[in-house]
Every structure is written in C-alpha cells, then in structure tokens.
Design an enzyme around this catalytic site. Structure first.
Site, PDB file in Angstrom:
ATOM      1  N   ALA A  10     -48.301  40.890  10.908  1.00 28.94           N
ATOM      2  CA  ALA A  10     -49.685  40.921  10.424  1.00 28.94           C
ATOM      3  C   ALA A  10     -49.824  40.189   9.087  1.00 28.94           C
ATOM      4  O   ALA A  10     -50.872  39.594   8.798  1.00 28.94           O
ATOM      5  CB  ALA A  10     -50.148  42.368  10.278  1.00 28.94           C
ATOM      6  N   GLY A  11     -48.764  40.227   8.267  1.00 33.98           N
ATOM      7  CA  GLY A  11     -48.801  39.524   6.977  1.00 33.98           C
ATOM      8  C   GLY A  11     -48.919  38.021   7.187  1.00 33.98           C
ATOM      9  O   GLY A  11     -49.670  37.331   6.480  1.00 33.98           O
ATOM     10  N   ASP A  72     -40.942  30.634  11.516  1.00 35.08           N
ATOM     11  CA  ASP A  72     -39.703  31.366  11.261  1.00 35.08           C
ATOM     12  C   ASP A  72     -39.386  31.185   9.783  1.00 35.08           C
ATOM     13  O   ASP A  72     -39.395  30.072   9.270  1.00 35.08           O
ATOM     14  CB  ASP A  72     -38.552  30.892  12.148  1.00 35.08           C
ATOM     15  CG  ASP A  72     -37.533  32.007  12.301  1.00 35.08           C
ATOM     16  OD1 ASP A  72     -37.888  33.075  12.852  1.00 35.08           O
ATOM     17  OD2 ASP A  72     -36.384  31.858  11.837  1.00 35.08           O
ATOM     18  N   SER A  73     -39.179  32.289   9.125  1.00 29.64           N
ATOM     19  CA  SER A  73     -39.094  32.234   7.667  1.00 29.64           C
ATOM     20  C   SER A  73     -38.133  33.298   7.174  1.00 29.64           C
ATOM     21  O   SER A  73     -37.672  34.150   7.933  1.00 29.64           O
ATOM     22  CB  SER A  73     -40.488  32.432   7.065  1.00 29.64           C
ATOM     23  OG  SER A  73     -41.170  33.504   7.683  1.00 29.64           O
ATOM     24  N   TYR A 155     -40.544  40.846   1.625  1.00 26.36           N
ATOM     25  CA  TYR A 155     -39.734  40.750   0.406  1.00 26.36           C
ATOM     26  C   TYR A 155     -40.551  40.290  -0.817  1.00 26.36           C
ATOM     27  O   TYR A 155     -39.972  40.042  -1.874  1.00 26.36           O
ATOM     28  CB  TYR A 155     -38.560  39.778   0.640  1.00 26.36           C
ATOM     29  CG  TYR A 155     -37.648  40.200   1.772  1.00 26.36           C
ATOM     30  CD1 TYR A 155     -36.669  41.179   1.579  1.00 26.36           C
ATOM     31  CD2 TYR A 155     -37.782  39.660   3.050  1.00 26.36           C
ATOM     32  CE1 TYR A 155     -35.849  41.588   2.619  1.00 26.36           C
ATOM     33  CE2 TYR A 155     -36.970  40.058   4.100  1.00 26.36           C
ATOM     34  CZ  TYR A 155     -35.999  41.024   3.880  1.00 26.36           C
ATOM     35  OH  TYR A 155     -35.201  41.433   4.914  1.00 26.36           O
ATOM     36  N   HIS A 181     -43.753  29.063   0.137  1.00 30.55           N
ATOM     37  CA  HIS A 181     -43.087  28.345   1.229  1.00 30.55           C
ATOM     38  C   HIS A 181     -44.066  28.112   2.390  1.00 30.55           C
ATOM     39  O   HIS A 181     -44.153  27.042   2.952  1.00 30.55           O
ATOM     40  CB  HIS A 181     -41.876  29.156   1.698  1.00 30.55           C
ATOM     41  CG  HIS A 181     -42.186  30.599   1.990  1.00 30.55           C
ATOM     42  ND1 HIS A 181     -42.950  31.392   1.155  1.00 30.55           N
ATOM     43  CD2 HIS A 181     -41.873  31.409   3.044  1.00 30.55           C
ATOM     44  CE1 HIS A 181     -43.073  32.601   1.660  1.00 30.55           C
ATOM     45  NE2 HIS A 181     -42.422  32.634   2.808  1.00 30.55           N
TER      46      HIS A 181
HETATM   47  P1  ITT Z   1     -42.618  36.947  14.138  1.00 30.50           P
HETATM   48  O1  ITT Z   1     -41.254  36.451  14.581  1.00 30.50           O
HETATM   49  O2  ITT Z   1     -43.332  37.745  15.194  1.00 30.50           O
HETATM   50  O3  ITT Z   1     -43.451  35.854  13.541  1.00 30.50           O
HETATM   51  P2  ITT Z   1     -41.103  38.313  12.097  1.00 30.50           P
HETATM   52  O4  ITT Z   1     -41.489  39.237  10.984  1.00 30.50           O
HETATM   53  O5  ITT Z   1     -39.997  38.768  13.025  1.00 30.50           O
HETATM   54  O6  ITT Z   1     -42.423  37.993  12.935  1.00 30.50           O
HETATM   55  P3  ITT Z   1     -39.398  36.164  11.222  1.00 30.50           P
HETATM   56  O7  ITT Z   1     -38.446  36.327  12.333  1.00 30.50           O
HETATM   57  O8  ITT Z   1     -39.789  34.780  10.804  1.00 30.50           O
HETATM   58  O9  ITT Z   1     -40.777  36.914  11.498  1.00 30.50           O
HETATM   59  O10 ITT Z   1     -38.832  36.954   9.966  1.00 30.50           O
HETATM   60  C1  ITT Z   1     -39.235  36.618   8.698  1.00 30.50           C
HETATM   61  C2  ITT Z   1     -39.030  37.789   7.777  1.00 30.50           C
HETATM   62  O11 ITT Z   1     -38.860  37.259   6.459  1.00 30.50           O
HETATM   63  C3  ITT Z   1     -40.291  38.654   7.732  1.00 30.50           C
HETATM   64  O12 ITT Z   1     -40.199  39.748   8.611  1.00 30.50           O
HETATM   65  C4  ITT Z   1     -40.336  39.072   6.270  1.00 30.50           C
HETATM   66  O13 ITT Z   1     -39.526  40.195   6.092  1.00 30.50           O
HETATM   67  C5  ITT Z   1     -39.684  37.905   5.548  1.00 30.50           C
HETATM   68  N1  ITT Z   1     -40.697  36.983   5.037  1.00 30.50           N
HETATM   69  C6  ITT Z   1     -41.089  35.784   5.539  1.00 30.50           C
HETATM   70  N2  ITT Z   1     -42.079  35.250   4.821  1.00 30.50           N
HETATM   71  C7  ITT Z   1     -42.333  36.120   3.837  1.00 30.50           C
HETATM   72  C8  ITT Z   1     -43.264  36.153   2.785  1.00 30.50           C
HETATM   73  O14 ITT Z   1     -44.150  35.187   2.614  1.00 30.50           O
HETATM   74  N3  ITT Z   1     -43.245  37.213   1.974  1.00 30.50           N
HETATM   75  C9  ITT Z   1     -42.364  38.205   2.138  1.00 30.50           C
HETATM   76  N4  ITT Z   1     -41.459  38.277   3.112  1.00 30.50           N
HETATM   77  C10 ITT Z   1     -41.447  37.225   3.974  1.00 30.50           C
END
Ligand code: ITT
Length: 198
Positions: A10-11, A72-73, A155, A181
């Site tokens: 959701a974020g 993916d982040s 985070y 990012h």
């Molecule tokens: P989707 O795969 O469904 O998009 P996810 O949360 O599993 O959701 P990722 O596999 O890309 O997504 O995991 C990225 C994680 O990194 C995410 O769950 C956050 O904990 C962290 N993250 C990524 N971008 C962030 C941000 O802008 N601020 C804080 N934490 C972030």
C-alpha cells in the site's frame, strides 16, 4: 494513461499515485495470485512481477490497461554486506511490525561500524504488447541509531538521506519525493513512457 500496478504494498501504491499523478493506477486485485519474485537481483524480480502480472491480466483482467508496472526495491546497508537488499520484504519474518523489524536491523549493525546505506528501486514496465524494460533509482544515506518518525512505510524511520538530519519517517512525503529512490526511478520511467508509441 491507465497502468496496472503489480504490487500489494500500500505504501508503494500511495507513492506512485503521488509521484505520477498523470497516471491512473489500478491496484493488483485482492483475488489475484501472489506474484513470484525468485531472482537474485532487483531487476530480475521487477521483470518477473511485471511480466507475470501482464500474463495474468491478459487472461483475467477486468478492463484494458496501457501497461503493467512492478517495483522491486530495498534497503542496502554497507555494514550488512548490502543486506537486507533484495530480501528487504522478507527480512525478520517472525516479526510482524516494521517498528520491530527496524529495531532488529539496527541491532545487527556493530557499534562503530560504517552506517552508510542506500535505498534502491528498480521499476519494470511491461506495455500491453511488446518487450518490458526497466529503469532504476537510488538514494544514498545512512542508518539512524533509532526508529524515528511514523511517516512513510517500511524502513523509512531508520534511513537518513545524505544532506538531512531527519529520517524519511520524519520528513514530509513532499521532501521524500524530491530525492527518493522511487522518485528517481519514476522520473526515468516518465521519460521513457513519453517516448513510447501510442
Ligand atoms: P510487492 O512485491 O507486492 O510490490 P513488497 O513489499 O514485497 O511488495 P519488495 O519485494 O520490492 O515489495 O520489497 C521491498 C521492501 O523494501 C518493502 O517491503 C519495504 O520493506 C522496503 N522498501 C522499499 N521501498 C521503501 C521505501 O520507499 N521506504 C521504506 N521501505 C521501503
């Protein structure tokens, strides 16, 4: 433009809607399958999610879309050899809140260690037809010593971007959106999308 967002986070949905207000985002439906992300790199996972979601949407989607976007982040901490990095979403699965996960992450960094860290975001865009592509963005910073602020998600409360004294959890979203990012990756995506044939 109408884009399916292949994400359950959701974020991320909130941030994409703010960063790309010209796009109408369709959230990944609650009854749609979990999208696998089994790659070793952000780029592999972003492409896997975008292409998997496009294939599912072509068979089951309720309305046509111009394309599918996946993100993916993660947070890469130098003192943790780049971790949790591509495993950011699955870090500390025994803990249910990010307040607790952040506390554990901070405890893993030895006293006196270099606290340099960066957020990385790779976006994969799969147009309705044709080859998918990726763009990326990163923001350099350092790990805070405590969980600070309740803004943002994940985070954000432990990451201080370079040039600031506050975490992303303390800074307003408008500030995060000038340097994050995801903001950098969205700027690159917008440039690519405007060059795509309609
Ligand atoms: P989707 O795969 O469904 O998009 P996810 O949360 O599993 O959701 P990722 O596999 O890309 O997504 O995991 C990225 C994680 O990194 C995410 O769950 C956050 O904990 C962290 N993250 C990524 N971008 C962030 C941000 O802008 N601020 C804080 N934490 C972030």
């Amino acid at each position: 433009m109408k884009i399916l967002l292949a994400s359950r986070n959701a974020g991320k949905l909130r941030e994409f809607s703010e960063l790309l207000p010209e796009v109408r985002f369709i959230p990944w439906p609650a009854d749609a399958p979990e999208l696998p992300e089994t790659g070793a790199f952000f780029q592999d996972n972003a492409l896997q999610k975008a292409e998997g979601a496009r294939a599912w949407w072509l068979a089951h989607g309720r309305e046509p879309v111009d394309g599918v976007l996946a993100d993916d982040s993660g947070l890469c901490v130098d003192a943790l050899w780049g971790g949790p990095g591509v495993l950011s979403a699955s870090f500390a699965p025994d803990l249910s809140t990010y307040r607790d996960k952040n506390r554990r992450l901070l405890a893993m960094v030895p006293d006196g260690a270099d606290r340099a860290a960066r957020f990385v975001c790779v976006l994969a865009y799969a147009p309705r037809e044709g080859e998918a592509f990726t763009v990326s963005g990163a923001v350099e910073g350092s790990l805070a010593f405590d969980h600070r602020g309740d803004g943002g998600f994940g985070y954000d409360p432990v990451f201080i971007p370079d040039g600031y004294d506050h975490t992303f959890g303390e800074l307003p979203p408008e500030t995060k959106h000038t340097l994050s990012h995801r903001a950098m990756a969205c700027a690159a995506l917008r440039a690519r999308l405007t060059r795509l044939p309609r």
